[in-house]
Design an enzyme around this catalytic site. Structure first.
Site, PDB file in Angstrom:
ATOM      1  N   LYS A  21       0.860  -1.119  -0.048  1.00  0.00           N
ATOM      2  CA  LYS A  21      -0.062  -0.126  -0.042  1.00  0.00           C
ATOM      3  C   LYS A  21       0.957   1.139   0.063  1.00  0.00           C
ATOM      4  O   LYS A  21       0.758   2.139  -0.966  1.00  0.00           O
ATOM      5  CB  LYS A  21      -1.065   0.043   1.291  1.00  0.00           C
ATOM      6  CG  LYS A  21      -1.711   1.146   1.398  1.00  0.00           C
ATOM      7  CD  LYS A  21      -2.947   0.707   2.501  1.00  0.00           C
ATOM      8  CE  LYS A  21      -2.476   1.161   3.983  1.00  0.00           C
ATOM      9  NZ  LYS A  21      -2.525   2.629   4.413  1.00  0.00           N
ATOM     10  N   SER A  22       1.895   1.382   0.937  1.00  0.00           N
ATOM     11  CA  SER A  22       2.675   2.501   0.799  1.00  0.00           C
ATOM     12  C   SER A  22       3.444   2.669  -0.317  1.00  0.00           C
ATOM     13  O   SER A  22       3.318   3.810  -0.901  1.00  0.00           O
ATOM     14  CB  SER A  22       3.624   2.381   1.967  1.00  0.00           C
ATOM     15  OG  SER A  22       3.183   2.475   3.476  1.00  0.00           O
ATOM     16  N   ARG A  26       3.238   5.867  -3.313  1.00  0.00           N
ATOM     17  CA  ARG A  26       4.282   6.746  -3.617  1.00  0.00           C
ATOM     18  C   ARG A  26       4.586   6.671  -5.204  1.00  0.00           C
ATOM     19  O   ARG A  26       5.098   7.335  -5.926  1.00  0.00           O
ATOM     20  CB  ARG A  26       5.555   6.362  -2.903  1.00  0.00           C
ATOM     21  CG  ARG A  26       5.293   6.847  -1.255  1.00  0.00           C
ATOM     22  CD  ARG A  26       5.870   6.090  -0.324  1.00  0.00           C
ATOM     23  NE  ARG A  26       6.133   6.407   1.151  1.00  0.00           N
ATOM     24  CZ  ARG A  26       5.095   6.470   1.765  1.00  0.00           C
ATOM     25  NH1 ARG A  26       3.799   5.776   1.557  1.00  0.00           N
ATOM     26  NH2 ARG A  26       5.106   6.923   3.011  1.00  0.00           N
ATOM     27  N   ARG A 121      -9.033  12.214  12.131  1.00  0.00           N
ATOM     28  CA  ARG A 121      -7.630  12.095  12.441  1.00  0.00           C
ATOM     29  C   ARG A 121      -6.828  13.302  12.434  1.00  0.00           C
ATOM     30  O   ARG A 121      -7.161  14.433  11.783  1.00  0.00           O
ATOM     31  CB  ARG A 121      -6.857  11.287  11.428  1.00  0.00           C
ATOM     32  CG  ARG A 121      -7.679   9.801  11.610  1.00  0.00           C
ATOM     33  CD  ARG A 121      -7.200   8.694  10.749  1.00  0.00           C
ATOM     34  NE  ARG A 121      -6.057   8.440  11.021  1.00  0.00           N
ATOM     35  CZ  ARG A 121      -5.239   7.336  10.398  1.00  0.00           C
ATOM     36  NH1 ARG A 121      -5.738   6.894   9.309  1.00  0.00           N
ATOM     37  NH2 ARG A 121      -4.020   7.134  10.555  1.00  0.00           N
ATOM     38  N   SER A 166       6.794   9.514  12.243  1.00  0.00           N
ATOM     39  CA  SER A 166       5.789   9.284  10.925  1.00  0.00           C
ATOM     40  C   SER A 166       6.248   9.240   9.799  1.00  0.00           C
ATOM     41  O   SER A 166       6.765  10.245   9.178  1.00  0.00           O
ATOM     42  CB  SER A 166       4.589  10.009  11.236  1.00  0.00           C
ATOM     43  OG  SER A 166       3.653  10.178  10.109  1.00  0.00           O
ATOM     44  N   ASP A 315       1.627  -1.055  11.874  1.00  0.00           N
ATOM     45  CA  ASP A 315       0.348  -1.598  11.274  1.00  0.00           C
ATOM     46  C   ASP A 315       0.359  -2.850  11.817  1.00  0.00           C
ATOM     47  O   ASP A 315      -0.769  -3.663  11.662  1.00  0.00           O
ATOM     48  CB  ASP A 315       0.588  -1.342   9.722  1.00  0.00           C
ATOM     49  CG  ASP A 315       0.225   0.024   9.360  1.00  0.00           C
ATOM     50  OD1 ASP A 315      -0.064   0.869  10.266  1.00  0.00           O
ATOM     51  OD2 ASP A 315       0.681   0.356   8.214  1.00  0.00           O
ATOM     52  N   LYS A 342      -5.060   6.050  14.689  1.00  0.00           N
ATOM     53  CA  LYS A 342      -5.056   5.631  13.519  1.00  0.00           C
ATOM     54  C   LYS A 342      -6.674   5.269  13.173  1.00  0.00           C
ATOM     55  O   LYS A 342      -7.556   6.068  13.654  1.00  0.00           O
ATOM     56  CB  LYS A 342      -4.600   4.098  13.564  1.00  0.00           C
ATOM     57  CG  LYS A 342      -3.226   3.764  13.764  1.00  0.00           C
ATOM     58  CD  LYS A 342      -2.530   4.306  12.464  1.00  0.00           C
ATOM     59  CE  LYS A 342      -0.892   4.476  12.871  1.00  0.00           C
ATOM     60  NZ  LYS A 342      -0.487   5.077  11.786  1.00  0.00           N
ATOM     61  N   ARG A 346      -6.894   2.075  18.198  1.00  0.00           N
ATOM     62  CA  ARG A 346      -6.748   0.574  18.051  1.00  0.00           C
ATOM     63  C   ARG A 346      -6.354  -0.051  19.319  1.00  0.00           C
ATOM     64  O   ARG A 346      -6.619  -1.348  19.410  1.00  0.00           O
ATOM     65  CB  ARG A 346      -5.523   0.498  17.045  1.00  0.00           C
ATOM     66  CG  ARG A 346      -5.898   0.493  15.703  1.00  0.00           C
ATOM     67  CD  ARG A 346      -4.752   0.130  14.551  1.00  0.00           C
ATOM     68  NE  ARG A 346      -5.493   0.236  13.300  1.00  0.00           N
ATOM     69  CZ  ARG A 346      -4.706   0.587  12.167  1.00  0.00           C
ATOM     70  NH1 ARG A 346      -3.422   0.447  12.042  1.00  0.00           N
ATOM     71  NH2 ARG A 346      -5.090   0.566  10.818  1.00  0.00           N
TER      72      ARG A 346
HETATM   73  C1  S3P Z   1       2.085   4.960   6.268  1.00  0.00           C
HETATM   74  C2  S3P Z   1       2.548   5.219   7.470  1.00  0.00           C
HETATM   75  C3  S3P Z   1       1.990   4.901   8.779  1.00  0.00           C
HETATM   76  C4  S3P Z   1       1.286   3.520   8.518  1.00  0.00           C
HETATM   77  C5  S3P Z   1       0.164   3.656   7.234  1.00  0.00           C
HETATM   78  C6  S3P Z   1       0.913   4.012   6.171  1.00  0.00           C
HETATM   79  C7  S3P Z   1       2.632   5.451   4.749  1.00  0.00           C
HETATM   80  O1  S3P Z   1       1.512   5.882   9.262  1.00  0.00           O
HETATM   81  O2  S3P Z   1       0.568   3.366   9.654  1.00  0.00           O
HETATM   82  O3  S3P Z   1      -0.643   2.583   7.300  1.00  0.00           O
HETATM   83  O4  S3P Z   1       2.451   4.974   3.951  1.00  0.00           O
HETATM   84  O5  S3P Z   1       3.316   6.373   5.025  1.00  0.00           O
HETATM   85  P1  S3P Z   1       2.050   7.088   9.962  1.00  0.00           P
HETATM   86  O6  S3P Z   1       2.953   7.972   9.281  1.00  0.00           O
HETATM   87  O7  S3P Z   1       1.136   7.949  10.507  1.00  0.00           O
HETATM   88  O8  S3P Z   1       2.781   6.380  11.219  1.00  0.00           O
END
Ligand code: S3P
Length: 449
Positions: A21-22, A26, A121, A166, A315, A342, A346
């Site tokens: 996903k990340s 990007r 959030r 983060s 996560d 989150k 959680r």
């Molecule tokens: C993510 C960073 C994390 C993660 C999220 C995806 C990202 O969050 O919990 O699912 O893709 O940069 P945080 O940056 O708030 O820690």
């Protein structure tokens, strides 16, 4: 939609999981800024990632999707056009925070809005550094929550000491830094996942690591168009890795999964808890390492998860809490107050649902103490609209006596649209063998037991 889960037979399977996903967010953002056509394969077509795709389309970027997991992105050399309307980020905080950084330095105005869970959030964490860079940006909701309104302005580089580890904050600042004058540096209290830095480097944008641990970027660089194949998401694999780890004799091989070491901390924790884990990097050609993970289950024992480990398995904490409930002894999670911010709180959600399933749990301000008993009982549990809570408790159901029902489970589409099918495969492995052969690594294990 709800999941109805029963105890699973012994896991002995080989699987792959959908794209990371990340990296998907990007890859499409940086491809859109590049100087030509980029083909992205293995893209995660989940609700969250498609929000990022739609947002970029609304700013003049042509993105075709000839197959579910393939995007053809026509990069416009960093040029974006004013969005056709508000940018809807759904429940994707990654979309909202990364785009806030990208949009802060554009010569046009924009407004980022979200749905229910995203609207609660915190956005102050990106608004503050972007303002220091000269952005004209406001979080309009209560306590600096969405929507975010941006009035286009000129940015300048800063050195920012982030109070929170983060990746979303770091990424927002680095993307803003691409459009800021001079050098932009982000220093984190402890390292978060580094996919933005690596993806920028893959597209030939230079970043530098500072002696103080900071990461810097210089403005005005144009990403060079390239193709990228997204590896499987370790955070999605985590649900099945924990399921196999918690079954003595359980065995799972996950193929073609991302093995970036800012994401693999989960594996170390499972080893500490008693599982056997083998990890093999097979490819680093695209900078992001990818390969296989093989895991063999064992009677798990409790562990302590805290400090610098937390941002690197943030996560995976919901599913690790389930591992803790199935282990003998106490599992303690500390320094994880970020979990309260989150998609839902959680910490509270895990404590609530584990108690419903018969586990003994103490909720701490910044974590949980879980007294493992090795067994759980089936219950009806809410997802709290949180995809990782829904998936973690579906896996808990695989170990419970009686039926477990996870309510409001449609949120899994945010990160793992195929989850229901994978869950069904774990509960009914014989059927899997007919439709999708499950390859056993060890011929001695081939019996249907
Ligand atoms: C993510 C960073 C994390 C993660 C999220 C995806 C990202 O969050 O919990 O699912 O893709 O940069 P945080 O940056 O708030 O820690």
């Amino acid at each position: 939609m709800e999941f109805r889960v029963k105890r699973a037979p012994r896991i002995d399977a080989e699987i792959s999981v959908p794209g990371d996903k990340s990296m998907s967010h990007r890859a499409v953002i940086i491809a859109a800024l590049s100087n030509g056509v980029c083909v992205l394969r293995g893209f995660l077509p989940s609700e969250d990632c498609m929000r990022t795709v739609q947002a970029l389309r609304s700013m003049g970027i042509k993105i075709e999707q000839p197959e579910a997991e393939m995007l053809v992105v026509d990069g416009k050399k960093r040029l974006l056009t004013p969005p056709s309307g508000e940018i809807h980020c759904g429940n994707s905080a990654t979309t909202m925070r990364l785009l806030a950084g990208l949009l802060a330095g554009q010569p046009f105005d924009s407004r980022l809005v979200g749905e229910t869970t995203l609207s609660r959030r915190p956005m102050e964490r990106v608004v503050t550094p972007l303002r220091q860079m000269g952005a004209n940006i406001v979080a309009e909701g209560p306590n600096d929550s969405p929507p975010i309104r941006i009035t286009g302005s000129k940015l300048h580089g800063i050195e920012y000491n982030s109070p929170v580890a983060s990746a979303q904050v770091k990424s927002a600042i680095l993307l803003a830094g691409l459009y800021a004058k001079g050098k932009t540096t982000v220093i984190e209290p402890s390292p978060s996942r580094n996919h933005t830095e690596l993806m920028l480097n893959y597209f030939l944008v230079r970043t530098t690591k500072e002696e103080n641990g900071g990461i810097s970027i210089f403005a005005d660089q144009v990403p060079e168009s390239r193709d990228f194949t997204v590896p499987g998401d370790l955070s999605s694999a985590a649900f099945w890795l924990v399921a196999a780890a918690a079954q003595p004799g359980g065995h799972l091989l996950v193929r073609d999964v991302g093995l970036n070491d800012t994401r693999t901390t989960l594996l170390g924790v499972l080893i500490r808890m008693g599982a056997q884990v083998r990890e093999a990097v097979e490819d680093v050609d695209q900078i992001e390492p990818r390969g296989i993970i093989e895991i063999t289950g064992a009677p798990l024992k409790g562990t302590v998860i805290q400090g610098r480990e937390i941002p690197q398995l943030i996560d995976e904490l919901p599913i690790l809490a389930i591992a803790g409930a199935l282990a003998s002894g106490t599992t303690t999670i500390r320094h994880a107050q970020e979990l309260r911010l989150k998609e839902t709180d959680r910490i509270a959600a895990i404590a609530h649902n584990l108690r419903s399933m018969g586990a003994q749990v103490i909720e701490l301000n910044d974590g949980l103490e879980i007294y493992g008993r090795g067994s759980l009982r089936g219950a009806r549990v809410p997802s709290f609209g949180d995809h990782r809570i829904a998936m973690a408790f579906a896996v808990a159901g695989l170990f419970a006596d009686g039926e477990t029902v996870v309510q409001d489970a449609q949120c899994v589409h945010e990160s793992y649209p195929e989850f229901a099918r994978a869950l069904d495969d774990m509960m009914n492995p014989k059927r899997v063998r007919i439709t999708t052969p499950v390859i056993s690594l060890n011929p001695a294990r081939n019996g249907d037991d």
